[in-house]
Write a protein that holds these residues in place. Structure first.
Motif, PDB file in Angstrom:
ATOM      1  N   MET A 157       9.834   7.343 -19.610  1.00 25.17           N
ATOM      2  CA  MET A 157       9.440   6.583 -18.453  1.00 25.17           C
ATOM      3  C   MET A 157      10.086   5.445 -18.380  1.00 25.17           C
ATOM      4  N   ALA A 158      10.456   4.875 -16.845  1.00 28.33           N
ATOM      5  CA  ALA A 158      11.383   3.804 -16.948  1.00 28.33           C
ATOM      6  C   ALA A 158      10.627   2.260 -17.521  1.00 28.33           C
ATOM      7  N   THR A 159      11.292   1.569 -17.805  1.00 28.21           N
ATOM      8  CA  THR A 159      11.001   0.319 -18.144  1.00 28.21           C
ATOM      9  C   THR A 159      10.790  -0.673 -17.012  1.00 28.21           C
ATOM     10  N   ASP A 160       9.656  -1.218 -16.987  1.00 26.58           N
ATOM     11  CA  ASP A 160       9.192  -2.144 -15.804  1.00 26.58           C
ATOM     12  C   ASP A 160       8.469  -3.251 -16.584  1.00 26.58           C
ATOM     13  N   GLN A 161       8.975  -4.530 -16.394  1.00 24.80           N
ATOM     14  CA  GLN A 161       8.486  -5.687 -17.128  1.00 24.80           C
ATOM     15  C   GLN A 161       7.377  -6.360 -16.380  1.00 24.80           C
ATOM     16  N   ARG A 162       7.103  -5.878 -15.067  1.00 22.55           N
ATOM     17  CA  ARG A 162       6.247  -6.557 -14.208  1.00 22.55           C
ATOM     18  C   ARG A 162       4.623  -6.474 -14.644  1.00 22.55           C
ATOM     19  N   VAL A 163       3.972  -7.376 -14.126  1.00 19.92           N
ATOM     20  CA  VAL A 163       2.535  -7.386 -14.448  1.00 19.92           C
ATOM     21  C   VAL A 163       1.818  -7.001 -13.042  1.00 19.92           C
ATOM     22  N   CYS A 164       1.030  -5.919 -12.636  1.00 21.47           N
ATOM     23  CA  CYS A 164       0.483  -5.915 -11.369  1.00 21.47           C
ATOM     24  C   CYS A 164      -1.144  -5.845 -11.401  1.00 21.47           C
ATOM     25  N   ILE A 165      -1.695  -6.342 -10.341  1.00 22.32           N
ATOM     26  CA  ILE A 165      -3.104  -5.902  -9.960  1.00 22.32           C
ATOM     27  C   ILE A 165      -2.998  -5.262  -8.894  1.00 22.32           C
ATOM     28  N   VAL A 166      -4.079  -4.307  -8.756  1.00 22.82           N
ATOM     29  CA  VAL A 166      -4.506  -3.367  -7.730  1.00 22.82           C
ATOM     30  C   VAL A 166      -6.063  -3.498  -7.315  1.00 22.82           C
ATOM     31  N   THR A 167      -6.532  -3.964  -6.432  1.00 20.76           N
ATOM     32  CA  THR A 167      -7.927  -3.749  -6.418  1.00 20.76           C
ATOM     33  C   THR A 167      -8.188  -2.726  -5.576  1.00 20.76           C
ATOM     34  N   GLY A 168      -9.555  -2.104  -5.994  1.00 19.89           N
ATOM     35  CA  GLY A 168     -10.013  -0.755  -5.394  1.00 19.89           C
ATOM     36  C   GLY A 168      -9.020   0.133  -5.772  1.00 19.89           C
ATOM     37  N   ALA A 169      -8.782   0.210  -7.370  1.00 24.98           N
ATOM     38  CA  ALA A 169      -7.740   1.246  -7.821  1.00 24.98           C
ATOM     39  C   ALA A 169      -8.349   2.466  -8.405  1.00 24.98           C
ATOM     40  N   ASN A 170      -9.578   2.818  -8.218  1.00 26.15           N
ATOM     41  CA  ASN A 170     -10.166   3.766  -8.751  1.00 26.15           C
ATOM     42  C   ASN A 170     -10.023   5.184  -7.761  1.00 26.15           C
ATOM     43  N   SER A 171      -9.682   5.035  -6.413  1.00 21.83           N
ATOM     44  CA  SER A 171      -9.629   6.139  -5.635  1.00 21.83           C
ATOM     45  C   SER A 171      -8.615   5.846  -4.561  1.00 21.83           C
ATOM     46  N   GLY A 172      -8.274   6.688  -3.680  1.00 26.32           N
ATOM     47  CA  GLY A 172      -7.511   6.801  -2.384  1.00 26.32           C
ATOM     48  C   GLY A 172      -6.300   5.980  -2.645  1.00 26.32           C
ATOM     49  N   THR A 173      -5.988   5.147  -1.629  1.00 25.93           N
ATOM     50  CA  THR A 173      -4.423   4.586  -1.740  1.00 25.93           C
ATOM     51  C   THR A 173      -4.417   3.648  -3.085  1.00 25.93           C
ATOM     52  N   GLY A 174      -5.479   2.882  -3.345  1.00 28.76           N
ATOM     53  CA  GLY A 174      -5.461   2.120  -4.456  1.00 28.76           C
ATOM     54  C   GLY A 174      -4.984   2.897  -5.839  1.00 28.76           C
ATOM     55  N   TYR A 175      -5.598   3.942  -5.977  1.00 36.48           N
ATOM     56  CA  TYR A 175      -5.635   4.987  -7.280  1.00 36.48           C
ATOM     57  C   TYR A 175      -4.090   5.467  -7.351  1.00 36.48           C
ATOM     58  N   VAL A 176      -3.288   5.803  -5.993  1.00 42.42           N
ATOM     59  CA  VAL A 176      -1.966   6.145  -5.964  1.00 42.42           C
ATOM     60  C   VAL A 176      -1.186   5.055  -6.228  1.00 42.42           C
ATOM     61  N   THR A 177      -1.412   4.032  -5.808  1.00 41.46           N
ATOM     62  CA  THR A 177      -0.509   2.814  -5.924  1.00 41.46           C
ATOM     63  C   THR A 177      -0.525   2.453  -7.436  1.00 41.46           C
ATOM     64  N   ALA A 178      -1.881   2.309  -8.050  1.00 45.68           N
ATOM     65  CA  ALA A 178      -1.824   2.079  -9.571  1.00 45.68           C
ATOM     66  C   ALA A 178      -0.991   3.011 -10.277  1.00 45.68           C
ATOM     67  N   LEU A 179      -1.101   4.397 -10.082  1.00 46.19           N
ATOM     68  CA  LEU A 179      -0.464   5.400 -10.609  1.00 46.19           C
ATOM     69  C   LEU A 179       0.991   5.173 -10.486  1.00 46.19           C
ATOM     70  N   GLU A 180       1.449   5.172  -9.368  1.00 44.18           N
ATOM     71  CA  GLU A 180       2.946   4.930  -9.435  1.00 44.18           C
ATOM     72  C   GLU A 180       3.474   3.553 -10.088  1.00 44.18           C
TER      73      GLU A 180
END
Length: 287
Positions: free
Chosen positions: A1-24
């Motif tokens: 797994m690549a190293t990424d030091q960022r901290v991210c928030i994704v709202t509505g992350a349990n489904s749809g585009t939000g889930y895919v965004t959080a996953l990636e």
């Protein structure tokens, strides 16, 4: 797994585009905070992301963005865990067929699609600034093009139409994007909006009967996958070539023009002032 030091928030992350965004984002190694309304669905989605990516730094904060007290609590919870925020994806949203008010007396669709994100972003500005170079991505919609803000009835009390209300909330997101981008110039924070396309996800869940059948049929024929819908979100969150771009609206990774109403600077400033009044009118949670 690549190293990424960022901290991210994704709202509505349990489904749809939000889930895919959080996953990636998790796949890249970033710390990902999923802000979800439903604890059961949010927990299940978090477990799937951790299992698929091997990234244990995936967190869940449960909050309903239509409830300003919950938004304030979520922001405090995040700030207690993290000093910085590199990427904020304001993705959660949907349409409700009938008018409903939150427990605080706010029209729930306007509050959940726009006002909660307005407050959340404002409350996390210190953490965004601490990141040095942070990005805010607001997930809007082409539906904004049919909208004009009715400042005399933003809450839909006098006249209610679900799609008009939805379009108005999405126009509000774009006006917010443009105003915030101007206010944050020179801070290292970029703010952009985007249209994900007709994503075949849970958009119709707030509808029923014939409307649900029509909306479901449309997405069955014309809908795109959540992966395709999330592509431009991830581009704005990750791509070096847009690191300094701010105050724009994107479709399929390209900046495009928005509606005439969205460039009304007077409306933009008025919406900001009204939004501040609305969130201030809701009491802090009592302990």
């Amino acid at each position: 797994m690549a190293t990424d030091q960022r901290v991210c928030i994704v709202t509505g992350a349990n489904s749809g585009t939000g889930y895919v965004t959080a996953l990636e984002l998790a796949r890249s190694g970033a710390t990902v905070v999923m802000l979800c309304r439903n604890e059961y669905k949010g927990t299940a989605a978090r477990e799937k992301i951790v299992a698929e990516t091997g990234n244990q730094q995936v967190e869940l904060i449960v909050a309903d963005l239509a409830e300003m007290a919950e938004v304030r609590r979520a922001a405090r919870e995040f700030a207690e865990r993290h000093a910085k925020l590199d990427v904020l994806v304001n993705n959660a949203g949907g349409v409700t067929q009938t008018r409903r008010e939150s427990s605080e007396g706010l029209e729930a669709m306007f509050a959940g699609n726009y006002l909660g994100h307005f407050l959340l972003t404002d409350l996390l500005l210190e953490q965004l600034k601490n990141a040095g170079h942070a990005r805010v991505v607001n997930v809007s919609s082409m539906a904004h093009k049919g909208a004009k803000l009715d400042f005399d009835d933003l809450q839909g009390r006098s006249s209610w139409n679900a799609m008009r209300g939805y379009a108005q909330s999405k126009l509000a997101q774009i006006l917010f994007t443009y105003e915030l981008a101007e206010r944050l110039r020179g801070t290292g924070i970029t703010v952009n909006a985007m249209h994900p396309g007709a994503v075949a996800s849970g958009f119709k869940n707030g509808t029923s009967g014939l409307v649900k059948a029509l909306v479901g049929g449309f997405y069955a024929v014309f809908g795109i996958s959540p992966e395709k819908g999330a592509d431009t979100i991830l581009h704005l969150a990750n791509a070096p070539e847009v690191a300094e771009v701010t105050g724009r609206y994107f479709i399929k990774r390209r900046p495009v023009a928005t509606s005439k109403a969205s460039y009304d600077t007077e409306a933009r400033e008025r919406l900001w002032a009204v939004s501040e009044e609305l969130v201030a009118s809701v009491d802090e949670p009592r302990r």
